[in-house]
Each structure stands twice: as structure tokens, then as C-alpha cells.
Design an enzyme around this catalytic site. Structure first.
Site, PDB file in Angstrom:
ATOM      1  N   SER A  46      18.657   9.655 -16.585  1.00 17.58           N
ATOM      2  CA  SER A  46      19.174   9.693 -15.216  1.00 17.58           C
ATOM      3  C   SER A  46      19.543   8.304 -14.721  1.00 17.58           C
ATOM      4  O   SER A  46      18.923   7.318 -15.083  1.00 17.58           O
ATOM      5  CB  SER A  46      18.129  10.286 -14.267  1.00 17.58           C
ATOM      6  OG  SER A  46      18.625  10.232 -12.931  1.00 17.58           O
ATOM      7  N   GLY A  47      20.542   8.293 -13.861  1.00 17.70           N
ATOM      8  CA  GLY A  47      20.939   7.029 -13.233  1.00 17.70           C
ATOM      9  C   GLY A  47      22.438   6.859 -13.158  1.00 17.70           C
ATOM     10  O   GLY A  47      22.927   5.832 -12.689  1.00 17.70           O
ATOM     11  N   GLY A  48      23.152   7.870 -13.638  1.00 20.28           N
ATOM     12  CA  GLY A  48      24.610   7.794 -13.576  1.00 20.28           C
ATOM     13  C   GLY A  48      25.134   6.672 -14.460  1.00 20.28           C
ATOM     14  O   GLY A  48      24.418   6.138 -15.310  1.00 20.28           O
TER      15      GLY A  48
ATOM     16  N   LYS B 204      13.908  16.673 -16.619  1.00 19.25           N
ATOM     17  CA  LYS B 204      15.186  16.170 -16.079  1.00 19.25           C
ATOM     18  C   LYS B 204      15.853  17.242 -15.212  1.00 19.25           C
ATOM     19  O   LYS B 204      16.458  16.940 -14.180  1.00 19.25           O
ATOM     20  CB  LYS B 204      16.120  15.752 -17.221  1.00 19.25           C
ATOM     21  CG  LYS B 204      17.523  15.333 -16.773  1.00 19.25           C
ATOM     22  CD  LYS B 204      17.484  14.162 -15.807  1.00 19.25           C
ATOM     23  CE  LYS B 204      18.802  13.506 -15.480  1.00 19.25           C
ATOM     24  NZ  LYS B 204      19.955  14.268 -15.141  1.00 19.25           N
TER      25      LYS B 204
ATOM     26  N   HIS C 208      14.166  17.139 -11.974  1.00 16.73           N
ATOM     27  CA  HIS C 208      14.668  15.932 -11.289  1.00 16.73           C
ATOM     28  C   HIS C 208      15.991  16.260 -10.594  1.00 16.73           C
ATOM     29  O   HIS C 208      16.201  15.912  -9.427  1.00 16.73           O
ATOM     30  CB  HIS C 208      14.872  14.798 -12.305  1.00 16.73           C
ATOM     31  CG  HIS C 208      15.725  13.668 -11.807  1.00 16.73           C
ATOM     32  ND1 HIS C 208      17.108  13.745 -11.735  1.00 16.73           N
ATOM     33  CD2 HIS C 208      15.406  12.448 -11.319  1.00 16.73           C
ATOM     34  CE1 HIS C 208      17.586  12.623 -11.229  1.00 16.73           C
ATOM     35  NE2 HIS C 208      16.572  11.813 -10.982  1.00 16.73           N
ATOM     36  N   ASN C 209      16.859  16.940 -11.284  1.00 12.76           N
ATOM     37  CA  ASN C 209      18.158  17.252 -10.696  1.00 12.76           C
ATOM     38  C   ASN C 209      18.039  18.240  -9.539  1.00 12.76           C
ATOM     39  O   ASN C 209      18.732  18.115  -8.536  1.00 12.76           O
ATOM     40  CB  ASN C 209      19.106  17.809 -11.769  1.00 12.76           C
ATOM     41  CG  ASN C 209      19.721  16.704 -12.601  1.00 12.76           C
ATOM     42  OD1 ASN C 209      19.138  15.634 -12.743  1.00 12.76           O
ATOM     43  ND2 ASN C 209      20.889  16.939 -13.159  1.00 12.76           N
TER      44      ASN C 209
ATOM     45  N   GLU D 223      16.984  16.283  -6.772  1.00 13.64           N
ATOM     46  CA  GLU D 223      18.161  15.486  -6.351  1.00 13.64           C
ATOM     47  C   GLU D 223      19.056  16.326  -5.416  1.00 13.64           C
ATOM     48  O   GLU D 223      19.500  15.855  -4.367  1.00 13.64           O
ATOM     49  CB  GLU D 223      18.916  15.068  -7.617  1.00 13.64           C
ATOM     50  CG  GLU D 223      20.277  14.448  -7.438  1.00 13.64           C
ATOM     51  CD  GLU D 223      20.980  14.245  -8.795  1.00 13.64           C
ATOM     52  OE1 GLU D 223      20.373  13.661  -9.709  1.00 13.64           O
ATOM     53  OE2 GLU D 223      22.138  14.687  -8.945  1.00 13.64           O
TER      54      GLU D 223
ATOM     55  N   ARG E 260       4.229  49.248   1.076  1.00 19.55           N
ATOM     56  CA  ARG E 260       4.264  49.542  -0.367  1.00 19.55           C
ATOM     57  C   ARG E 260       3.371  50.744  -0.682  1.00 19.55           C
ATOM     58  O   ARG E 260       3.707  51.606  -1.504  1.00 19.55           O
ATOM     59  CB  ARG E 260       3.799  48.326  -1.168  1.00 19.55           C
ATOM     60  CG  ARG E 260       4.763  47.153  -1.126  1.00 19.55           C
ATOM     61  CD  ARG E 260       4.228  45.953  -1.919  1.00 19.55           C
ATOM     62  NE  ARG E 260       4.195  46.212  -3.341  1.00 19.55           N
ATOM     63  CZ  ARG E 260       3.106  46.219  -4.099  1.00 19.55           C
ATOM     64  NH1 ARG E 260       1.921  46.009  -3.539  1.00 19.55           N
ATOM     65  NH2 ARG E 260       3.173  46.460  -5.397  1.00 19.55           N
TER      66      ARG E 260
ATOM     67  N   HIS F  54       1.092  52.084  -3.925  1.00 16.87           N
ATOM     68  CA  HIS F  54       0.852  50.887  -4.745  1.00 16.87           C
ATOM     69  C   HIS F  54      -0.532  50.284  -4.517  1.00 16.87           C
ATOM     70  O   HIS F  54      -0.893  49.345  -5.201  1.00 16.87           O
ATOM     71  CB  HIS F  54       1.937  49.835  -4.456  1.00 16.87           C
ATOM     72  CG  HIS F  54       3.300  50.269  -4.913  1.00 16.87           C
ATOM     73  ND1 HIS F  54       3.583  50.507  -6.241  1.00 16.87           N
ATOM     74  CD2 HIS F  54       4.445  50.526  -4.229  1.00 16.87           C
ATOM     75  CE1 HIS F  54       4.846  50.885  -6.350  1.00 16.87           C
ATOM     76  NE2 HIS F  54       5.392  50.911  -5.140  1.00 16.87           N
TER      77      HIS F  54
HETATM   78  C1  6PG Z   1      21.491  11.817 -12.924  1.00 14.45           C
HETATM   79  C2  6PG Z   1      22.352  12.896 -12.319  1.00 14.45           C
HETATM   80  C3  6PG Z   1      23.391  13.334 -13.291  1.00 14.45           C
HETATM   81  C4  6PG Z   1      24.496  14.169 -12.639  1.00 14.45           C
HETATM   82  C5  6PG Z   1      24.106  15.615 -12.531  1.00 14.45           C
HETATM   83  C6  6PG Z   1      24.368  16.262 -11.221  1.00 14.45           C
HETATM   84  O1  6PG Z   1      20.289  12.037 -12.945  1.00 14.45           O
HETATM   85  O2  6PG Z   1      22.019  10.790 -13.333  1.00 14.45           O
HETATM   86  O3  6PG Z   1      21.576  13.977 -11.952  1.00 14.45           O
HETATM   87  O4  6PG Z   1      22.751  13.963 -14.333  1.00 14.45           O
HETATM   88  O5  6PG Z   1      24.933  13.592 -11.488  1.00 14.45           O
HETATM   89  O6  6PG Z   1      24.807  16.240 -13.539  1.00 14.45           O
HETATM   90  O7  6PG Z   1      25.604  16.811 -11.210  1.00 14.45           O
HETATM   91  P1  6PG Z   1      26.089  17.995 -10.259  1.00 14.45           P
HETATM   92  O8  6PG Z   1      25.864  17.542  -8.853  1.00 14.45           O
HETATM   93  O9  6PG Z   1      27.550  18.064 -10.587  1.00 14.45           O
HETATM   94  O10 6PG Z   1      25.376  19.221 -10.630  1.00 14.45           O
END
Ligand code: 6PG
Length: 473
Positions: free
Chosen positions: A129-131, A183, A186-187, A190, A445, A451
Site C-alpha cells: 500500500s501507498g500508491g 490488505k 486496509h482498503n 480506506e 420469528r 423458531h
Molecule cells: C493502496 C490503495 C491502492 C488502490 C486501491 C483502491 O493501498 O495503495 O488502496 O491499492 O488505491 O486499489 O482503489 P479503488 O478506490 O479504485 O477501489
């Protein structure tokens, strides 16, 4: 004899290129391969004097690596990963290591792990992660796979990862698909963070604040307890002007959110495990609703609501929204951590939630100051039943809950959608409600399906049925 490389990387899109440059800058020699040789040659030519070796065939690529070979894939998640693995398999030898650094679905990683293991090869599914910037300067890395393989990759991972103080933002997450799973969470988190920030922005817009004024708020917040990469880039994004019109770029961007699927995967996994991730759910659904632009425009002329303009004291609004955002963020992380714990236990991954929070403090998209407190909470009590009940977070929630509900009430009474703020608040209120109306639900229920139910005045585990009246018609 030709010098062999320490590692090879396949897939020279921007993330791949930046990761190669990061690895090379730490003193490792890197072989590179791309589906199109032109891209490989152009990349190597653009970086003269670097310890890079271009390969035009996978066979040459594999032969250029020191053994056991370390081959990192930075190709699009899904079928392309399988396609590359299939081509690599006949070329690799026992104990070679394949690392998938893409956003792969963890169940795909488990399948690939088994496939490679059956051939005496090792597989690491590593969330990165981190772009683009993180890949170049130091990402947060979440590797899953056998512990022995982690040791073989550790020197490279630790040197390329972001650092917080002296701590590298990488830790062995667990076996099999554990790294890609974490991960994925994490997303999901995010997504929640991003949506909460957008809801704060939306309230400030409704209060008539300019983008520069809103940027000032985010800049100030970034100095305090909300400090985070996403708050920081939000301030910067709001200040950006369009060179053609001079208008703030955000005002020109169409309000249709994209998504590649990791948020949806998180929801599916939460449903599978009966864990509530309502903030992430709200965030994913907000993106879906945003994408229905034409429908929304049509509905805006047909469905009524109150005047959305907020005529309130701005200083107070900013303080209240700050508290609502912080409290909602705590709920969102608590939900994500609960899901990780549940899944970790089910899979026997022995996830160390404190260590995971620690490696998210740098490099990754959700990096934030408050992760120090999450990490500390799990270090203090690895069996912590719920993040919201940890002393530090309990205190923040108790202090912020009043402002939080005032923000949600204000938004609701003005018809401003705040799905993530309100989903988080509902979760908070559900969690702190000792007796929910599920007694009536159990009655329903039992009424239509016999139930059965437990009683408050009898020991748990005893089940009762009532002969409910018959309903005619
Ligand atoms: C990261 C990001 C990266 C990406 C995701 C999200 O941790 O660097 O999460 O993996 O930006 O794919 O993308 P979407 O918003 O398009 O789902």
C-alpha cells in the site's frame, strides 16, 4: 560470468517501476521484465547507471536471477497473475519464491500458494500500500506466506518499506492468503476514511464555506489528533486550481466515484463471517449511489426535502464535525479489526492486530497518528474484545458522542446524506444499548415459524415456544 540479480520484477506499470527503483536504491540488483519488451527497454534506458537488467523473455529473466530466485509480480490482479505464474512454473526450480504484490483476492492467493507448494516452490501474497509515491519512497507491506519464505524476503522488504522511527512498515502477517486479506481490510478501512472525509466536506459546503476555507480546516485538523495522509491530501486537493478556468479542480470533477472491488470484497467477507462493518458498507454503497448520476439528477427534481443550506455558527460546526469524524473513524477501524480478528481465528492465522496497526502507521493510504493508539491498545491487551472498549478510545467516544449525534441530526434535518457518519453512530448506539428490540423480533420469528426463543428469566440455552393466536386471511 554475468552478474546475477537479487530479485526480478515482472510488470512495469507505474507501481512496478517505482518499486524497482525503490529496491535498486537500497543496493539490490533487479532484473525487469514486461509483457512488451519496448517498455522494459525504455524503462532501463531511462535509468542509466542503475543496477538493472532488462530481460526480453521470461526464460532469460529467470536465468538472470540468483538462487533461490525471488520473482515479484506487479501485474493486474486476477487472470493476468495466473497467466504469468503459468508461464513461470516450467522455468522455476525448487525453493524459488514468487511474490504477488498486487491487490489480489486472498482466496486466489490461497489457491496459488497451494499450486506452488505442490511443486516445491514458495509463494508470498503481499499487500503493498501507498500508491505510486509509496512504492517509490517506501510502502507499507503486508506479506503472507510460509514463515521461512518471509525470512528469505525480509532483508529486501525491510529495506524498501516505509519507516516510522526505526521501525519498518512490514511484518509477516501470517500463512497463505493472510497478507492479501489484511490488505483487503486496509482498503475497506480506506474506503470508510475517504467517505467520512467527503461527508465532512459536504457539510462544510452546505454551510457556505469556500474550498479554500474548507482546505484550511483540513490543514488544521492535520496538525491534531486527526492527522493522517488522507486528511493531508484532502487539504491539498481542495486548494488545487484548474489552469484553464482558475476554478478549484474539485468543483470541476464529476461526482461519480469509481471502485476496483476491494471494498466490495470486504463486505462479502464480513457477510460470510457475520461481522458488522457498517461504516465500510456505507462507504461502498455511497460510491455506488454516486455512480447513479443520471438517476440522482432526475430524482432531485421529483423527490422533496428540506433546504440543505446550513445557517449555523461555523466555528462550532467545524468543532462538531471534527468530533463526529474522529468518533466515526474509531468505529470504522473497530469494525475492520473485529473482522480481521474473526477471520484470523477461523483460519488459524494468529494475526497480531497491534503489529498490523503499527505497520499501517507509515507508507500506506490509511497512515494516521491515531494508529499509534490502536497499536498500543492491542499491545496492552492482545485479547481486547473490542477497540471501542479500550480505555483510550472509550474516552474519546464518550467525549465526542454528543457532538457526533448533533452533526448527524443537523444533516438529517437538512436532507444532507451522511451515510457513514450515521451508520457509525447507529453502530455505537446499538453496541451501548443493553436491551435491543430483538425481543420482538424473536417473537415474530416464533410466531410465523416456531423458531423458539430464550427468556430473560430462564437460563441461557433453554428454548421456548408460545402458542400464538391464529391469523385469519
Ligand atoms: C493502496 C490503495 C491502492 C488502490 C486501491 C483502491 O493501498 O495503495 O488502496 O491499492 O488505491 O486499489 O482503489 P479503488 O478506490 O479504485 O477501489
Amino acid at each position: 560470468m554475468k552478474q546475477l540479480s537479487d530479485i526480478g520484477l515482472i510488470g512495469l506499470a507505474v507501481m512496478g517501476q517505482n518499486l524497482v527503483l525503490n529496491i535498486e536504491s537500497r543496493g539490490f540488483r533487479v532484473s525487469v521484465f514486461n509483457r512488451t519488451s519496448d517498455a522494459t527497454d525504455a524503462f532501463v534506458a531511462a535509468h542509466p547507471g542503475k543496477q538493472l537488467a532488462a530481460a526480453h523473455t521470461l526464460a532469460d529473466f529467470v536465468q538472470s536471477l540468483a538462487r533461490p530466485r525471488r520473482v515479484m509480480l506487479m501485474v493486474k490482479a486476477g487472470a493476468p497473475v495466473d497467466a504469468v505464474i503459468e508461464q513461470l512454473l516450467p522455468l522455476l526450480e525448487a525453493d524459488d519464491i514468487v511474490i504477488d504484490g498486487g491487490n489480489s483476492l486472498f482466496t486466489d492467493t490461497e489457491r496459488r500458494d497451494a499450486l506452488l507448494a505442490a511443486r516445491g516452490l514458495h509463494f508470498i501474497g503481499a499487500g503493498v500500500s501507498g500508491g505510486e509515491e509509496g512504492a517509490r519512497k517506501g510502502p507499507s507491506i503486508m506479506p503472507g506466506g510460509p514463515a521461512s519464505t518471509w525470512q528469505a524476503m525480509r532483508p529486501i522488504f525491510e529495506s524498501i518499506a516505509a519507516k516510522v522511527g526505526n521501525d519498518p512498515c512490514v511484518v509477516h502477517i501470517g500463512p497463505g492468503g493472510a497478507g492479501h486479506y489484511v490488505k483487503m481490510i486496509h482498503n475497506g478501512i480506506e474506503y470508510g476514511d475517504m467517505q467520512l472525509i467527503c461527508e465532512a466536506y459536504s457539510l462544510f459546503c452546505a454551510a457556505g464555506m469556500s474550498t479554500d476555507e474548507i482546505a484550511d480546516v483540513f490543514d488544521t485538523w492535520n496538525e491534531g489528533e486527526l492527522q493522517s495522509y488522507l486528511i493531508q491530501i484532502t487539504g491539498k486537493a481542495l486548494r488545487q486550481r484548474d489552469p484553464e478556468t482558475g476554478a478549484p479542480v474539485v468543483d470541476l470533477i464529476l461526482d461519480k466515484a469509481g471502485q476496483k472491488g476491494t471494498g466490495q470484497w470486504t463486505l462479502m467477507n464480513a457477510a460470510d463471517n457475520a461481522v458488522v462493518v457498517s461504516t465500510i458498507n456505507a462507504a461502498v454503497e455511497a460510491r455506488v449511489l454516486s455512480s447513479m448520476k443520471a438517476m440522482r439528477v432526475a430524482a432531485s427534481a421529483q423527490l422533496q426535502g428540506p433546504d440543505a443550506a446550513l445557517k449555523v455558527d461555523r466555528t462550532r460546526l467545524i468543532e462538531q464535525v471534527h468530533d463526529a469524524l474522529y468518533a466515526s473513524k474509531i468505529v470504522s477501524y473497530a469494525q475492520g479489526l473485529n473482522l480481521m480478528r474473526t477471520m484470523g481465528e477461523k483460519k488459524g492465522w494468529a494475526l497480531d492486530l497491534g503489529a498490523i496497526a503499527a505497520i499501517w502507521r507509515g507508507g500506506c493510504i490509511v497512515r494516521a497518528r491515531f494508529l499509534n493508539h490502536i497499536s498500543a491498545a492491542y499491545r496492552a491487551d492482545p485479547q481486547l474484545p473490542h477497540l471501542m472498549l479500550a480505555p483510550f478510545f472509550k474516552d474519546v467516544l464518550n467525549r465526542h458522542q454528543q457532538a457526533w449525534r448533533e452533526v448527524v441530526a443537523l444533516a438529517v434535518s437538512h436532507g444532507i446524506p451522511v451515510p457513514a457518519f450515521s451508520a457509525s453512530l447507529s453502530y455505537y448506539d446499538s453496541l451501548r444499548t443493553a436491551r435491543l428490540p430483538a425481543n420482538l423480533l424473536q417473537a415474530q420469528r416464533d410466531f410465523f415459524g416456531a423458531h423458539t426463543y430464550e427468556r430473560v428469566d430462564k437460563p441461557a440455552g433453554q428454548w421456548f415456544h408460545t402458542p400464538w393466536p391464529e391469523v385469519i386471511g
